[in-house]
Design an enzyme around this catalytic site. Sequence first.
Site, short mmCIF file in Angstrom:
data_model
loop_
_atom_site.label_atom_id
_atom_site.label_comp_id
_atom_site.label_asym_id
_atom_site.label_seq_id
_atom_site.Cartn_x
_atom_site.Cartn_y
_atom_site.Cartn_z
N THR A 253 0.88 -1.17 0.00
CA THR A 253 0.00 0.00 0.00
C THR A 253 0.92 1.22 0.00
OG1 THR A 253 -1.66 -1.17 1.27
CG2 THR A 253 -1.85 1.22 1.20
N LYS B 86 -0.08 5.38 8.30
CA LYS B 86 0.68 5.51 7.03
C LYS B 86 -0.31 5.65 5.88
CE LYS B 86 1.83 1.83 4.90
NZ LYS B 86 1.35 1.01 3.80
N LYS C 134 -7.43 1.74 -3.33
CA LYS C 134 -7.11 1.33 -1.95
C LYS C 134 -7.30 2.51 -0.99
CE LYS C 134 -5.16 -0.98 1.51
NZ LYS C 134 -5.57 -2.23 2.12
P1 NAP Z 1 5.23 -6.45 7.59
O1 NAP Z 1 4.81 -7.71 8.22
O2 NAP Z 1 5.85 -5.38 8.41
O3 NAP Z 1 6.27 -6.85 6.42
C1 NAP Z 1 6.96 -5.90 5.67
C2 NAP Z 1 7.91 -6.62 4.74
O4 NAP Z 1 8.65 -5.66 3.99
C3 NAP Z 1 8.96 -7.46 5.48
O5 NAP Z 1 9.24 -8.58 4.70
C4 NAP Z 1 10.16 -6.51 5.54
O6 NAP Z 1 11.39 -7.18 5.68
C5 NAP Z 1 10.05 -5.87 4.18
N1 NAP Z 1 10.73 -4.58 4.11
C6 NAP Z 1 10.38 -3.43 4.75
N2 NAP Z 1 11.22 -2.45 4.43
C7 NAP Z 1 12.12 -2.97 3.58
C8 NAP Z 1 13.24 -2.44 2.89
N3 NAP Z 1 13.58 -1.15 3.02
N4 NAP Z 1 13.94 -3.26 2.10
C9 NAP Z 1 13.58 -4.56 1.94
N5 NAP Z 1 12.54 -5.11 2.57
C10 NAP Z 1 11.82 -4.34 3.37
O7 NAP Z 1 4.05 -5.76 6.78
P2 NAP Z 1 2.72 -6.43 6.18
O8 NAP Z 1 1.66 -6.44 7.21
O9 NAP Z 1 3.07 -7.67 5.44
O10 NAP Z 1 2.28 -5.28 5.15
C11 NAP Z 1 2.96 -5.11 3.90
C12 NAP Z 1 2.19 -4.08 3.06
O11 NAP Z 1 0.85 -4.54 2.86
C13 NAP Z 1 2.09 -2.70 3.72
O12 NAP Z 1 2.16 -1.72 2.72
C14 NAP Z 1 0.71 -2.73 4.36
O13 NAP Z 1 0.15 -1.43 4.49
C15 NAP Z 1 -0.06 -3.57 3.33
N6 NAP Z 1 -1.24 -4.27 3.89
C16 NAP Z 1 -1.17 -4.93 5.08
C17 NAP Z 1 -2.30 -5.58 5.59
C18 NAP Z 1 -2.26 -6.32 6.92
O14 NAP Z 1 -3.34 -6.67 7.43
N7 NAP Z 1 -1.11 -6.58 7.49
C19 NAP Z 1 -3.49 -5.54 4.88
C20 NAP Z 1 -3.54 -4.88 3.65
C21 NAP Z 1 -2.40 -4.24 3.17
P3 NAP Z 1 11.93 -7.64 7.14
O15 NAP Z 1 11.33 -8.99 7.39
O16 NAP Z 1 13.40 -7.67 7.01
O17 NAP Z 1 11.46 -6.59 8.14
#
Ligand code: NAP
Length: 290
Positions: free
Chosen positions: A98, A241, A173
């Site tokens: 997102t 965010k 979104k």
């Molecule tokens: P998350 O669990 O925090 O995972 C983030 C991922 O991105 C991890 O694999 C992290 O690696 C990687 N990452 C972050 N910064 C990075 C960088 N600079 N370089 C390389 N890798 C990087 O987040 P999430 O919940 O999966 O969400 C991911 C996206 O989907 C976000 O944009 C969020 O808004 C969206 N989203 C989430 C949900 C939800 O319910 N969680 C629902 C809809 C949309 P590390 O493992 O090394 O930290």
Amino acid sequence: MAKVAFLGLGVMGYPMAGHLKTKGGHEVTVYNRTGAKAEKWVAQFGGKSAPTPKQAAEGQDFVMCCVGNDDDLRQVTLGPDGAFAAMKKGTIFVDHTTASAEIARDLYKAGQERGFDVIDAPVSGGQAGAENGVLTVMCGGDAEAFARAEKVIAAYARACNLMGAPGAGQLAKMVNQICIAGLVQGLSEGLHFAKKAGLDIEKLIATISKGAAQSWQMENRYKTMAEGQFDFGFAVDWMRKDLGICMAEARRNGAHLPVTALVDQFYSDVQAMGGKRWDTSSLIARLDRF
Ligand code: NAP
């Protein structure tokens, strides 16, 4: 079957990449910044891992991505070890982060200059949607590339639609998040009021959820909200965010988002109460303090 890389094995990316392997039957290579998660993924699903986005993207037909925000996305695509340096002509980059519509358009342009397609494809449905492979995917980009990407995305989507030009997936979104923000505040006020009024919450929701006040949030969150439990998915930090992205876009397109701006401030109260990682239904906690 296609050759697919997946960048970012977080809460969402880990199970999504898993579905590409188990349900889609694709040849999958994963990259994660913290290597241990990539190793765990390979041990669970098979496939391969790569130490950088660039190495993961080499020789692939599709590169999927789900990282945190605009900066993270820029790093894994255009950074020194970014995927774009290795992507072949005619391949497709699909971004599930997102992020802003602006970066979606920038990445699309960068892809066109290098001879490959870019689709912005943020998702809705949360952790459970990712784990069960039933996400809703909102896409922006060219129709022909979308038609090819849709078949791969199908491994973890229940619905996947092209909303329009590059950036349109992110704009859709934003609408999703704007709708949720106001709705959760309304539901929080309703439940807070009901408690103060001494109503039987079960009886109340069983009745009004059959009428015009019904919503997904009401049906799925009323019980935990009433009990003050906020450990069910999308974190307040992520929501802020997303609302920041919505308000920046509204400044560009002239939309008025007074309730969204206010709810964003309410979420900052929740953060100050220690709720950064609480889920978005925790808006009720600020009301129940009194
Ligand atoms: P998350 O669990 O925090 O995972 C983030 C991922 O991105 C991890 O694999 C992290 O690696 C990687 N990452 C972050 N910064 C990075 C960088 N600079 N370089 C390389 N890798 C990087 O987040 P999430 O919940 O999966 O969400 C991911 C996206 O989907 C976000 O944009 C969020 O808004 C969206 N989203 C989430 C949900 C939800 O319910 N969680 C629902 C809809 C949309 P590390 O493992 O090394 O930290």
